[in-house]
Motif scaffolding. Structure first.
Motif, mmCIF file in Angstrom:
data_model
loop_
_atom_site.group_PDB
_atom_site.id
_atom_site.type_symbol
_atom_site.label_atom_id
_atom_site.label_comp_id
_atom_site.label_asym_id
_atom_site.label_seq_id
_atom_site.Cartn_x
_atom_site.Cartn_y
_atom_site.Cartn_z
ATOM 1 N N PRO A 1 0.811 -1.217 0.000
ATOM 2 C CA PRO A 1 0.000 0.000 0.000
ATOM 3 C C PRO A 1 0.843 1.265 0.000
ATOM 4 C CG PRO A 1 -0.892 -1.590 1.536
ATOM 5 C CD PRO A 1 0.433 -2.142 1.086
ATOM 6 N N GLN A 2 0.490 2.191 -0.910
ATOM 7 C CA GLN A 2 1.165 3.474 -1.013
ATOM 8 C C GLN A 2 0.385 4.522 -0.223
ATOM 9 O OE1 GLN A 2 4.193 3.702 -3.259
ATOM 10 N NE2 GLN A 2 3.837 1.633 -2.479
ATOM 11 N N GLY A 3 1.034 5.643 0.041
ATOM 12 C CA GLY A 3 0.370 6.736 0.743
ATOM 13 C C GLY A 3 -0.150 6.348 2.114
ATOM 14 N N LEU A 4 0.534 5.415 2.769
ATOM 15 C CA LEU A 4 0.007 4.857 4.011
ATOM 16 C C LEU A 4 -0.199 5.892 5.118
ATOM 17 C CD1 LEU A 4 -0.994 2.157 4.951
ATOM 18 C CD2 LEU A 4 1.304 1.624 5.797
ATOM 19 N N PRO A 5 0.724 6.832 5.342
ATOM 20 C CA PRO A 5 0.476 7.814 6.415
ATOM 21 C C PRO A 5 -0.822 8.592 6.204
ATOM 22 C CG PRO A 5 2.780 7.856 5.748
ATOM 23 C CD PRO A 5 2.072 6.994 4.747
ATOM 24 N N GLU A 6 -1.086 8.979 4.965
ATOM 25 C CA GLU A 6 -2.296 9.741 4.675
ATOM 26 C C GLU A 6 -3.551 8.881 4.877
ATOM 27 O OE1 GLU A 6 -3.845 12.869 1.235
ATOM 28 O OE2 GLU A 6 -2.090 11.609 0.881
ATOM 29 N N VAL A 7 -3.470 7.638 4.451
ATOM 30 C CA VAL A 7 -4.603 6.723 4.606
ATOM 31 C C VAL A 7 -4.893 6.480 6.082
ATOM 32 C CG1 VAL A 7 -5.359 4.341 4.252
ATOM 33 C CG2 VAL A 7 -4.315 5.614 2.374
ATOM 34 N N LEU A 8 -3.852 6.215 6.863
ATOM 35 C CA LEU A 8 -4.051 5.955 8.293
ATOM 36 C C LEU A 8 -4.594 7.192 9.016
ATOM 37 C CD1 LEU A 8 -0.893 3.805 9.128
ATOM 38 C CD2 LEU A 8 -3.264 3.028 8.828
ATOM 39 N N VAL B 1 -9.071 11.412 1.751
ATOM 40 C CA VAL B 1 -7.731 11.423 1.151
ATOM 41 C C VAL B 1 -7.745 12.036 -0.244
ATOM 42 C CG1 VAL B 1 -6.993 9.410 2.493
ATOM 43 C CG2 VAL B 1 -7.847 9.077 0.170
ATOM 44 N N GLN B 2 -8.895 12.020 -0.890
ATOM 45 C CA GLN B 2 -8.993 12.607 -2.234
ATOM 46 C C GLN B 2 -8.869 14.124 -2.193
ATOM 47 O OE1 GLN B 2 -12.669 11.722 -4.271
ATOM 48 N NE2 GLN B 2 -12.166 13.017 -6.036
ATOM 49 N N ARG B 3 -9.367 14.757 -1.127
ATOM 50 C CA ARG B 3 -9.358 16.214 -0.966
ATOM 51 C C ARG B 3 -10.030 16.920 -2.152
ATOM 52 N NH1 ARG B 3 -4.153 14.778 0.136
ATOM 53 N NH2 ARG B 3 -3.418 15.832 -1.732
#
Length: 239
Positions: A113-120, A154-156
């Protein structure tokens, strides 16, 4: 943010929308109200480009809702949620980032999974940080609804569209969900358009009510000017 001019959508001989005119300005938080079948979901589908009008014109963020660049700036919480049950929660939330990723990165994210900090961070905001690596199909209906909300966070997006975003949530979580949707739209100077049924949520989180009946707009005024009698008439309205 959104302009519909004379928009009609027909399915066979039935008009789901019938000559709808609607303009939504930056900063507005608009509640769509009406009985089942009034046209709320169809209006949102026209706004996000997933349904093309039979007649009339639609402009979203100054462009066509069919334009991929425009659609990337529109975030939708669908009534059906549109989650992939067999995937883990993190992958469903990551779908909100796909418009910014190459095909290669999107494919690799299914492995790592990419962008994990933002997803969490988004999952933390909806109270599901501890469920990030569970299969989505194992979650309750309310939890899946919050996964769909995290995907939008996360899409903003500039324009937030939500179709019954709190239907499976308890009152506290419903308030939190509407707060997050409003904050997400406001963060980019955008607007929120949400199909809702709970007048209390509408009064706390929206500033304008657009009432639909039979695919037509039958009420459009500030929340402060909508009475209980207006709401009763709206749900019993005959176009």
């Amino acid at each position: 943010m959104l302009r519909l001019a004379g928009v009609t959508v027909r399915y066979g001989g039935t008009a789901a929308l019938d000559g709808v005119d609607l303009t939504v300005a930056p900063g507005e938080r608009v509640a769509l109200l009406g009985a089942s079948g009034a046209g709320k979901s169809t209006l949102l589908a026209v706004a996000n480009g997933s349904v093309a009008p039979t007649a009339g014109a639609v402009r979203v963020l100054g462009g066509s809702p069919a334009d991929r660049r425009v659609r990337a700036r529109v975030g939708t919480v669908h009534q059906s949620l549109e989650l992939v049950g067999r995937l883990r929660v993190v992958h469903n939330v990551n779908a909100g980032l796909l418009a910014d990723w190459s095909a290669a990165r999107a494919a690799w994210s299914l492995v790592r999974p990419q962008g994990l900090p933002e997803v969490l961070a988004a999952l933390e905001r909806v109270g599901l940080a501890d469920r990030a690596f569970e299969r989505t199909e194992r979650l309750s209906g309310g939890q899946r609804q919050r996964v769909a909300l995290a995907r939008l966070l996360v899409q903003r997006p500039d324009l937030v569209l939500a179709d019954e975003p709190a239907s499976a949530l308890d009152p506290v979580l419903a308030d939190r969900a509407l707060t997050l949707l409003g904050e997400t739209a406001a963060a980019r100077g955008g607007a929120l358009v949400a199909a809702l049924h709970d007048p209390a949520l509408v009064r706390r989180h929206c500033d304008r009510v657009v009432g639909l009946a039979g695919g037509r707009v039958v009420l459009d005024r500030p929340v402060a000017g909508v009475s209980a009698a207006d709401l009763g008439g709206l749900y019993g309205a005959v176009p």
